[in-house]
Motif scaffolding. Structure first.
Motif, PDB file in Angstrom:
ATOM      1  N   ILE A 285       0.837  -1.198   0.000  1.00 12.84           N
ATOM      2  CA  ILE A 285       0.000   0.000   0.000  1.00 12.84           C
ATOM      3  C   ILE A 285       0.875   1.252   0.000  1.00 12.84           C
ATOM      4  N   ARG A 286       0.366   2.271  -0.645  1.00 14.04           N
ATOM      5  CA  ARG A 286       1.013   3.588  -0.654  1.00 14.04           C
ATOM      6  C   ARG A 286      -0.018   4.593  -0.175  1.00 14.04           C
ATOM      7  N   ARG A 287       0.334   5.335   0.837  1.00  9.43           N
ATOM      8  CA  ARG A 287      -0.592   6.304   1.419  1.00  9.43           C
ATOM      9  C   ARG A 287       0.039   7.690   1.419  1.00  9.43           C
ATOM     10  N   GLN A 288      -0.704   8.637   0.831  1.00 10.26           N
ATOM     11  CA  GLN A 288      -0.264  10.032   0.815  1.00 10.26           C
ATOM     12  C   GLN A 288      -0.730  10.701   2.096  1.00 10.26           C
TER      13      GLN A 288
ATOM     14  N   VAL B 134       6.309  15.638  -0.624  1.00 15.84           N
ATOM     15  CA  VAL B 134       5.481  16.694  -1.199  1.00 15.84           C
ATOM     16  C   VAL B 134       5.898  17.980  -0.483  1.00 15.84           C
ATOM     17  N   PRO B 135       6.667  18.854  -1.133  1.00 19.61           N
ATOM     18  CA  PRO B 135       7.246  20.023  -0.455  1.00 19.61           C
ATOM     19  C   PRO B 135       6.217  20.825   0.339  1.00 19.61           C
ATOM     20  N   GLU B 136       6.545  21.072   1.605  1.00 16.25           N
ATOM     21  CA  GLU B 136       5.752  21.872   2.540  1.00 16.25           C
ATOM     22  C   GLU B 136       4.397  21.263   2.884  1.00 16.25           C
ATOM     23  N   ARG B 137       4.087  20.077   2.355  1.00 12.01           N
ATOM     24  CA  ARG B 137       2.758  19.519   2.605  1.00 12.01           C
ATOM     25  C   ARG B 137       2.751  18.110   3.206  1.00 12.01           C
ATOM     26  N   GLY B 138       3.718  17.259   2.855  1.00  9.74           N
ATOM     27  CA  GLY B 138       3.675  15.914   3.409  1.00  9.74           C
ATOM     28  C   GLY B 138       4.509  14.920   2.637  1.00  9.74           C
TER      29      GLY B 138
END
Length: 350
Positions: free
Chosen positions: A14-17, A133-137
């Motif tokens: 699984i890949r979770r953002q 994800v720059p500045e977000r996660g």
């Protein structure tokens, strides 16, 4: 057609953002291994500002106040740090009333962004950071067994699985929990007792997985600091036979609970995850799936609520005794019976 789906997979990737709601700071690097409860990013969700009248504090005209300011835009200040001055015979100064960061200093005034406890985003599952994800996660990837639920209270934790629900129709009561439950993730069946939810807080459980729960307990469960995940739904329902069989095989294994609130628009669901090492050829868990013949499904509405079966035929517009006309499917249930039910009443089990 696409159908509601719930993953029950003994082995998958699984890949979770994991994304902050507002811009913030990412605290991990690509390739780093993280735990389920590790903070991977943080941000200030509710910024507070103070506007300071430097000119008035010093007793000087606004056009002169800037010459006495001792800090720069972007500088971090501690409480009671000197911001401006001294001025005059009385050596007047202005101090920072709170800890914070200088945002603007102009026209004899200063805007201070107050330091506050940041919102911390946890990884949600043990795994490897494969993308930033720059500045977000980040995006976290992991391999193991996955079960998805229908409701969660928004908490995250991990521990080892202890099973009270030896049968799918188990019903938990507060007396089932004692000091030996402390620190475990508990699997139970149906919950209709508010004392159970109070007991899990007192015993500092690391998580509670329920087959089903009475809807009236949702406000109490939502306030619990312990992650709670409901697998099947509200009202008295047994744990699905496929879920129960898989969980029995994983007793006393490490498990991570991400009790995120279900979002039908994004496909986010509360998840129970057992990390493991698997071959790289295992396919990732799907986000969406179309309903097809020979798929395993669960009926989510009466009169066969909770029954699991296999799609034998997808029919066109079908008339039902109550007057409803809609697309339907013929289902072969695990108990050997056959039924025709609306497609909207089906949930695909992968």
């Amino acid at each position: 057609m696409f159908a509601p789906m719930k993953c029950i997979l003994p082995m998958t990737i699984i890949r979770r953002q994991r994304i902050l709601p507002v811009a913030g700071k990412v605290l991990v690097r690509a390739g780093q291994k993280v735990g389920a409860t590790e903070t991977i990013a943080e941000s200030n969700l509710y910024p507070e500002y103070l506007l300071l009248d430097i000119a008035r504090g010093l007793g000087v005209p606004a056009d002169q106040a800037e010459t006495y300011i001792k800090c720069q835009v972007g500088e971090q200040l501690a409480e009671k740090d000197i911001i401006a001055g001294p001025v005059g015979i009385g050596r007047r100064i202005v101090r920072s009333p709170r800890s914070g960061k200088v945002v603007v200093a102009s026209g004899g005034q200063m805007l201070l962004a107050i330091s506050s406890q940041p919102y911390q985003m946890k990884a949600g599952l043990p795994g490897e950071v494969i993308e930033l994800v720059p500045e977000r996660g980040v995006v976290v990837e992991s391999a193991g067994a996955l079960l998805q639920g229908v409701w969660g209270n928004g908490r995250i934790d991990s521990g080892q699985l202890s099973i009270l629900a030896k049968t799918p129709d188990h019903e938990i009561v507060s007396s089932d929990l004692d000091v030996t439950s402390r620190g475990w993730v508990i699997l139970a069946g149906y919950c209709n007792d508010p004392e159970v939810l109070k007991a899990i807080d007192d015993l500092a459980l690391h998580g509670l997985i329920l087959g089903s729960m009475e809807a009236r307990l949702v406000p109490l469960a939502a306030k619990s600091p312990v992650p709670i995940i409901v697998l099947e739904g509200f009202g008295k329902q047994p744990i699905g036979s496929d879920s129960h069989k898989l969980l029995l095989s994983l007793e006393r294994r490490d498990v991570a609970l991400n009790a995120e609130n279900r979002n039908v628009l994004t496909g986010v669901k509360p998840e129970v995850f057992f990390p493991a090492v698997v071959p790289s050829t295992i396919n990732p868990a799907p986000d969406f799936i179309s309903l097809e013949v020979n798929q395993k499904v669960r009926i989510v509405r009466p009169p066969f609520t909770g029954e699991i079966g296999v799609v034998e035929e997808i029919k066109g517009i079908t008339a039902f005794p109550a007057g409803l006309r809609t697309r339907a499917a013929r289902i072969h249930l695990e108990n050997g019976e056959h039924t025709i039910t609306p497609l909207a009443n089906l949930e695909v089990r992968t």
